[in-house]
Design an enzyme around this catalytic site. Structure first.
Site, PDB file in Angstrom:
ATOM      1  N   GLY A 117      23.479 -37.221  16.192  1.00 56.06           N
ATOM      2  CA  GLY A 117      22.218 -36.602  16.612  1.00 56.06           C
ATOM      3  C   GLY A 117      21.098 -37.610  16.418  1.00 56.06           C
ATOM      4  N   ASN A 123      26.644 -32.311  14.425  1.00 55.02           N
ATOM      5  CA  ASN A 123      26.239 -31.882  15.768  1.00 55.02           C
ATOM      6  C   ASN A 123      27.430 -31.806  16.727  1.00 55.02           C
ATOM      7  OD1 ASN A 123      23.901 -32.743  14.302  1.00 55.02           O
ATOM      8  ND2 ASN A 123      22.777 -33.018  16.204  1.00 55.02           N
ATOM      9  N   GLU A 136      24.028 -27.385  15.679  1.00 56.48           N
ATOM     10  CA  GLU A 136      24.237 -28.208  14.490  1.00 56.48           C
ATOM     11  C   GLU A 136      24.680 -27.368  13.306  1.00 56.48           C
ATOM     12  OE1 GLU A 136      20.530 -29.923  13.374  1.00 56.48           O
ATOM     13  OE2 GLU A 136      19.887 -30.184  15.419  1.00 56.48           O
ATOM     14  N   ILE A 168      27.429 -27.724   6.625  1.00 59.79           N
ATOM     15  CA  ILE A 168      28.552 -27.185   5.866  1.00 59.79           C
ATOM     16  C   ILE A 168      28.191 -27.169   4.385  1.00 59.79           C
ATOM     17  CG2 ILE A 168      31.001 -27.480   5.335  1.00 59.79           C
ATOM     18  CD1 ILE A 168      31.246 -28.994   8.027  1.00 59.79           C
ATOM     19  N   HIS A 179      29.153 -27.836   1.494  1.00 55.98           N
ATOM     20  CA  HIS A 179      30.090 -28.629   0.695  1.00 55.98           C
ATOM     21  C   HIS A 179      29.548 -30.053   0.661  1.00 55.98           C
ATOM     22  CE1 HIS A 179      33.834 -30.102  -0.964  1.00 55.98           C
ATOM     23  NE2 HIS A 179      33.830 -31.071  -0.065  1.00 55.98           N
ATOM     24  N   TYR A 195      31.894 -38.322  11.536  1.00 51.72           N
ATOM     25  CA  TYR A 195      31.685 -38.437  12.988  1.00 51.72           C
ATOM     26  C   TYR A 195      33.046 -38.652  13.645  1.00 51.72           C
ATOM     27  CZ  TYR A 195      26.697 -39.060  12.096  1.00 51.72           C
ATOM     28  OH  TYR A 195      25.397 -38.870  11.709  1.00 51.72           O
ATOM     29  N   LYS A 216      11.890 -21.621  14.550  1.00 52.75           N
ATOM     30  CA  LYS A 216      10.443 -21.558  14.360  1.00 52.75           C
ATOM     31  C   LYS A 216       9.847 -22.960  14.294  1.00 52.75           C
ATOM     32  CE  LYS A 216      10.502 -18.812  10.670  1.00 52.75           C
ATOM     33  NZ  LYS A 216      10.165 -17.845   9.623  1.00 52.75           N
TER      34      LYS A 216
END
Ligand SMILES: Cc1cc2nc3c(=O)[nH]c(=O)nc-3n(C[C@H](O)[C@H](O)[C@H](O)COP(=O)(O)O)c2cc1C
Ligand SMILES: Nc1ncnc2c1ncn2[C@@H]1O[C@H](COP(=O)(O)OP(=O)(O)O)[C@@H](O)[C@H]1O
Ligand SMILES: [Mg+2]
Length: 183
Positions: free
Chosen positions: A19, A33, A83, A86, A88, A95, A111
């Site tokens: 990203g 992403n 996106e 996670i 963790h 990637y 927002k």
């Protein structure tokens, strides 16, 4: 039983792509992403906003996740993104790995914020809220859904809707041959 929300649960699979590199550097909250074709396959019922659910990277364990879908009004992105943060701490980037997610609940719409601090604080609240929700039995049970334990295939670009696996690799790779090698 209470309804989960329109279009949910929603299952998606894709390769983790790059990203803008803002998640880790500016926010301290990395997001894996999804590629454009996974974003484009989202049905109309899945509106932009913040969702919670479960995620699995390659053949690793399944973890809680929170996902942002949209144009990130704070950054005014020109492309819609999907996106996943996670819950963790990973030792390394992943990637190119296969990411599987199931989205189970909607938290809020996207927002704009007056400051980076406000955006970060909103994301931290989303993470806390997702953590709480996912511990409820009705959501927790999806952690062991067959979607996550199915044998994963390399370059799998399939999307799963309501438990039905729609394999679109033919569209992506342009191949028309049968995908079953066992016959
Ligand atoms: C839980 C969560 C909530 C988010 N909410 C918003 C939001 O309300 N508005 C916004 O502009 N971006 C929001 N974002 C997106 C961040 O701006 C985005 O993750 C960041 O720009 C990183 O982008 P990158 O993956 O391209 O580096 C959210 C991200 C997460 C993980
Ligand atoms: N807990 C995590 N959740 C999501 N991605 C993570 C996590 N830990 C490490 N990563 C890695 O960080 C990358 C995302 O960082 P980010 O700053 O958002 O970069 P990008 O803009 O390229 O998405 C992911 O693609 C993944 O390789
Ligand atoms: Mg990211």
């Amino acid at each position: 039983m209470a309804a989960m929300g329109r279009g949910l649960p929603y299952f998606a699979v894709g390769t983790v792509v790059k990203g803008f590199g803002r998640g880790s550097k500016e926010l301290g909250i990395p997001t894996a992403n999804f590629p454009e074709h996974v974003v484009e396959q989202l049905p109309d019922e899945i509106t932009t906003g913040i969702y919670f659910g479960w995620a699995r990277v390659d053949n690793g364990p399944t973890f809680k996740m929170v996902m942002s879908i949209g144009w990130n009004p704070y950054y005014k992105n020109e492309r819609k993104s999907m996106e996943t943060h996670i819950m963790h701490v990973f030792e390394d980037d992943f990637y190119g790995s296969e990411l599987r997610v199931v989205m189970l609940g909607y938290i809020r719409g996207e927002k704009n914020f007056k400051s980076l601090e406000e955006l970060i604080s909103a994301i931290h609240s989303d993470i806390a809220e997702s953590d709480r929700q996912l511990s409820l039995p009705e959501y927790e049970k999806y952690k062991d859904h067959s979607f996550f334990t199915e044998k994963s295939e390399t370059n799998c670009n399939g999307v799963v809707k309501n438990g039905i696996h729609v394999d679109n690799r033919k569209l992506v790779n342009g191949s028309t041959g049968p995908s079953d090698h066992s016959s």
